[in-house]
Design an enzyme around this catalytic site. Structure first.
Site, PDB file in Angstrom:
ATOM      1  N   GLY A  39       0.800  -1.213   0.000  1.00 43.55           N
ATOM      2  CA  GLY A  39       0.000   0.000   0.000  1.00 43.55           C
ATOM      3  C   GLY A  39       0.834   1.264   0.000  1.00 43.55           C
ATOM      4  O   GLY A  39       0.662   2.132  -0.857  1.00 43.55           O
ATOM      5  N   ASP A  40       1.734   1.398   0.964  1.00 44.92           N
ATOM      6  CA  ASP A  40       2.613   2.579   1.024  1.00 44.92           C
ATOM      7  C   ASP A  40       4.066   2.166   1.158  1.00 44.92           C
ATOM      8  O   ASP A  40       4.872   2.862   1.767  1.00 44.92           O
ATOM      9  CB  ASP A  40       2.197   3.491   2.176  1.00 44.92           C
ATOM     10  CG  ASP A  40       2.288   2.803   3.539  1.00 44.92           C
ATOM     11  OD1 ASP A  40       2.438   1.565   3.564  1.00 44.92           O
ATOM     12  OD2 ASP A  40       2.220   3.500   4.577  1.00 44.92           O
ATOM     13  N   GLU A  41       4.403   1.004   0.571  1.00 46.08           N
ATOM     14  CA  GLU A  41       5.772   0.487   0.613  1.00 46.08           C
ATOM     15  C   GLU A  41       6.359   0.461  -0.807  1.00 46.08           C
ATOM     16  O   GLU A  41       5.680   0.091  -1.758  1.00 46.08           O
ATOM     17  CB  GLU A  41       5.814  -0.919   1.205  1.00 46.08           C
ATOM     18  CG  GLU A  41       5.422  -0.991   2.671  1.00 46.08           C
ATOM     19  CD  GLU A  41       5.553  -2.405   3.198  1.00 46.08           C
ATOM     20  OE1 GLU A  41       6.650  -2.988   3.080  1.00 46.08           O
ATOM     21  OE2 GLU A  41       4.546  -2.943   3.703  1.00 46.08           O
TER      22      GLU A  41
END
Length: 346
Positions: A238-240
């Site tokens: 997701g936010d990696e």
């Protein structure tokens, strides 16, 4: 219209590759298709044996010898290029002879070389049937070629989609796994940088998922701007994000890149007039410092280093320590002992 004119029109229609030769061997009339083979040199007025070389019957040097031989079948070749070979029949008549020529098995080559069509042959000639088959084959092959190109384009598009994160345009986890798999046994050093966004959940919770998508797209743009064309930038969660640096393991350079990313990502991003504030934590693992690690193992070390950076206060980067497996966090502004891979105590 005289009888001769009628006969000439009849021969042109039924035998478009005929020649009328007088008893001295001079061409008096040539069919339209035959003349098309030599458009710049009218055949009437030329000697038949000056224009053609006889290959059957052999040892015939004069036209009157040809007539006297009683041979009806001919094989001839143009003396000038292109040296097209022709087959024919000769029919002696009072004061002249009519020779009807054809391409034989070289028909397809002749159609190509002289840009002929079915209109250049007699309506009942088998050549027209063969030309129809060739045209049909060409049409089928053309359609097949277009279909093949469409399928190839669809395959490439599908592969690109399979390896691309649709939101950011970066590579996805699958693509990154392929890149890392190729590193095994490749002999070229590389580094893995694992990046996780801090406070991203707050952006989604307070401003909505549209704002979160906007932030992810801006992050992707910054990562691409701060890396080289040969590096692989992937969104793996997701936010990696993960960056695989080809032939780059120098700690000072990697630290400078990581710090630039931290500095840029902590600048608020505007979404519909409202600021989206995030930061980034980074873990880095150069392959030369972990000679026994597989690419998957190196990614795991970068992941562990990332969590150490998180625990050190975020907006921080951390290197996986050489060999020992322990990590040392590097807070912003700290002086790093590059030979030991960590920050000085205190």
């Amino acid at each position: 219209m005289t009888c001769n004119d009628t006969l000439a029109r009849l021969l042109a229609r039924l035998c478009p590759m005929h020649i009328v030769v007088d008893d001295t061997g001079v061409i008096r009339r040539a069919g339209p298709t035959l003349q098309k083979l030599r458009p710049d040199h009218p055949m009437p007025g030329q000697r038949f044996l000056d224009l053609f070389e006889l290959t059957r019957p052999r040892r015939t040097c004069r036209f009157d010898d040809l007539l006297a031989s009683g041979e009806s079948k001919l094989n001839v070749t143009f003396r000038t290029a292109p040296h097209t070979a022709l087959k024919g029949h000769i029919v002696p008549l009072p004061g002249c002879a009519v020779i009807d020529l054809s391409f034989g098995i070289s028909l397809i080559d002749a159609v190509r070389d002289y840009a002929l069509s079915s209109a250049d042959f007699a309506p009942t000639s088998l050549a027209t049937e063969l030309l129809y088959l060739v045209e049909a084959k060409s049409a089928v092959m053309g359609e097949y070629g277009q279909l093949s190109r469409r399928l190839q384009a669809a395959r490439v598009s599908a592969e690109e989609q399979a390896f691309t994160d649709t939101l950011t345009g970066l590579k996805n986890r699958r693509a990154m796994d392929h890149v890392l798999a190729r590193k095994a046994g490749g002999g070229i050093p590389y580094s893995v940088m694992h990046i996780d966004l801090d406070f991203f959940k707050q952006v989604n919770d307070t401003l909505g998922h549209a704002a979160g998508d906007h932030v992810l797209q801006q992050v992707a743009r910054i990562l691409v701007e701060e890396t080289r064309h040969e590096d692989t930038v992937a969104r793996v969660g997701g936010d990696e994000f993960v960056i695989v640096f080809d032939d780059l393991t120098d700690r000072p350079r990697l630290r400078r890149i990581g710090q630039r990313l931290i500095d840029r990502l902590q600048q608020p991003m505007q979404f519909r007039g409202r600021p989206c504030a995030i930061s980034a934590s980074i873990g880095i693992a150069p392959s030369v410092e972990q000679p026994l690690s597989t690419p998957a193992g190196l990614l795991r070390l970068a992941d562990l280093a990332l969590y150490d950076a998180k625990h050190a206060g975020r907006s921080t980067l951390c290197f996986a320590a050489p060999r020992s497996g322990t990590r040392t966090a590097c807070p912003p502004g700290a002086e790093v002992d590059e030979t030991q891979g960590g920050c000085p105590p205190g």
